[in-house]
Structures are given as structure tokens and as C-alpha cells.
Design a protein around this motif. Structure first.
Motif, PDB file in Angstrom:
ATOM      1  N   SER A   2       0.325 -27.231  24.883  1.00  0.00           N
ATOM      2  CA  SER A   2      -1.006 -27.231  25.491  1.00  0.00           C
ATOM      3  C   SER A   2      -1.628 -28.589  25.201  1.00  0.00           C
ATOM      4  O   SER A   2      -1.478 -29.136  24.113  1.00  0.00           O
ATOM      5  N   LEU A   3      -2.274 -29.137  26.217  1.00  0.00           N
ATOM      6  CA  LEU A   3      -2.881 -30.459  26.131  1.00  0.00           C
ATOM      7  C   LEU A   3      -4.374 -30.320  26.383  1.00  0.00           C
ATOM      8  O   LEU A   3      -4.799 -29.587  27.273  1.00  0.00           O
ATOM      9  N   ALA A   4      -5.161 -31.054  25.604  1.00  0.00           N
ATOM     10  CA  ALA A   4      -6.626 -30.947  25.716  1.00  0.00           C
ATOM     11  C   ALA A   4      -7.254 -32.330  25.817  1.00  0.00           C
ATOM     12  O   ALA A   4      -6.750 -33.300  25.240  1.00  0.00           O
ATOM     13  N   ALA A   5      -8.351 -32.394  26.551  1.00  0.00           N
ATOM     14  CA  ALA A   5      -9.126 -33.632  26.651  1.00  0.00           C
ATOM     15  C   ALA A   5     -10.088 -33.685  25.468  1.00  0.00           C
ATOM     16  O   ALA A   5     -10.897 -32.786  25.283  1.00  0.00           O
ATOM     17  N   THR A   6      -9.940 -34.728  24.665  1.00  0.00           N
ATOM     18  CA  THR A   6     -10.832 -34.915  23.505  1.00  0.00           C
ATOM     19  C   THR A   6     -11.180 -36.386  23.380  1.00  0.00           C
ATOM     20  O   THR A   6     -10.299 -37.241  23.418  1.00  0.00           O
ATOM     21  N   GLY A   7     -12.444 -36.670  23.253  1.00  0.00           N
ATOM     22  CA  GLY A   7     -12.872 -38.052  23.076  1.00  0.00           C
ATOM     23  C   GLY A   7     -12.501 -38.969  24.213  1.00  0.00           C
ATOM     24  O   GLY A   7     -12.145 -40.127  23.991  1.00  0.00           O
ATOM     25  N   HIS A  20      -5.846 -27.921  29.357  1.00  0.00           N
ATOM     26  CA  HIS A  20      -7.215 -27.424  29.221  1.00  0.00           C
ATOM     27  C   HIS A  20      -8.129 -28.188  30.176  1.00  0.00           C
ATOM     28  O   HIS A  20      -7.742 -29.202  30.759  1.00  0.00           O
ATOM     29  N   ALA A  21      -9.347 -27.734  30.313  1.00  0.00           N
ATOM     30  CA  ALA A  21     -10.318 -28.332  31.233  1.00  0.00           C
ATOM     31  C   ALA A  21     -10.443 -29.838  31.010  1.00  0.00           C
ATOM     32  O   ALA A  21     -10.598 -30.299  29.882  1.00  0.00           O
ATOM     33  N   GLY A  22     -10.308 -30.595  32.093  1.00  0.00           N
ATOM     34  CA  GLY A  22     -10.478 -32.041  32.038  1.00  0.00           C
ATOM     35  C   GLY A  22      -9.278 -32.820  31.530  1.00  0.00           C
ATOM     36  O   GLY A  22      -9.296 -34.047  31.540  1.00  0.00           O
TER      37      GLY A  22
END
Length: 126
Positions: free
Chosen positions: A31-36, A85-87
Motif C-alpha cells: 500500500s502506498l500513501a501520499a505524505t508530505g 491511498h487518496a492522492g
């Protein structure tokens, strides 16, 4: 005198049986997420012959799937799942074209699941 060791020249009932423990059963989940302002792995699960690597090239999130067994043969199974994930924005590819070997027995099976949340973007390039 020529001795041919190619099993394809043998009748089917005389070919060697490949034991089940020689086959690979591989799982890759990420799972990959947009952070910073950038996308990064949130969770990764690797089992069997599949690995996921992220080379450091620029700001984009690029994932490379590696098959350490060198190919897919009869009786092998692979299950790959990616969730963004979103974005999140990513490109996922393989190190090279996968070698798929002919089988006189059990078929190989490959399952792929891709999930994208709102605003996620995935370039799937196997």
C-alpha cells in the motif's frame, strides 16, 4: 553418437515429475500513501520469490517488482496486490519481461489486484 537430453523428446509418461516443493508460491502486497507532498510505501508484504524495490530516482515513486526465481513455470503461483491511498501517485513495473516456461503438467497462475482511492494515480507497467 548424439545423446539428446531435451525432455520434450521423451513421451509424456517418461518425462520426470517435478515435485510440488520445487514450485514457487509468491505473494506481493503493498500500500502506498501520499505524505508530505510525495508518495511512499505505507506497508509491504513479500513472500516467496517476489520482491519490491524502490530505486532513488528523482521525486517520483517508482516500484520495481523482482522475481528472484528467474521466471514462471508450471505449478508456480503469484499473487500481486497494490493499493494506493487518496492522492498517491506511483509507477510500478518489473525489472524485465518475465520468462514463462511451457508446462506439460500443472498450469502457472498469476493474480493481480489494483486498488486506487480517490485522486490516486497508478502507471501499471509490468
Amino acid at each position: 553418437m548424439r545423446i539428446d537430453t531435451d525432455d520434450t523428446l521423451l513421451p509424456v509418461d517418461k518425462r520426470p515429475v517435478i515435485p510440488a516443493f520445487v514450485r514457487t508460491h509468491s505473494i506481493l502486497r503493498a500500500s502506498l500513501a501520499a505524505t508530505g507532498g510525495r508518495t511512499a510505501p505505507a506497508r509491504i508484504h513479500e513472500a516467496g520469490a517476489l520482491r519490491l524495490r524502490f530505486p532513488r530516482v528523482g521525486g517520483a515513486c517508482e516500484g520495481i517488482i523482482l522475481n528472484t526465481s528467474g521466471g514462471i513455470a508450471g505449478g508456480d503461483t503469484q499473487s500481486v496486490a497494490f493499493e494506493l491511498h487518496a492522492g498517491a501517485c506511483a509507477a510500478i513495473t518489473t525489472q524485465s519481461a518475465e520468462k514463462v516456461y511451457r508446462s506439460d503438467g500443472e498450469a502457472a497462475a498469476i493474480a493481480t489486484t489494483l486498488g486506487l482511492a480517490a485522486g490516486a494515480n497508478l502507471a501499471w507497467l509490468p
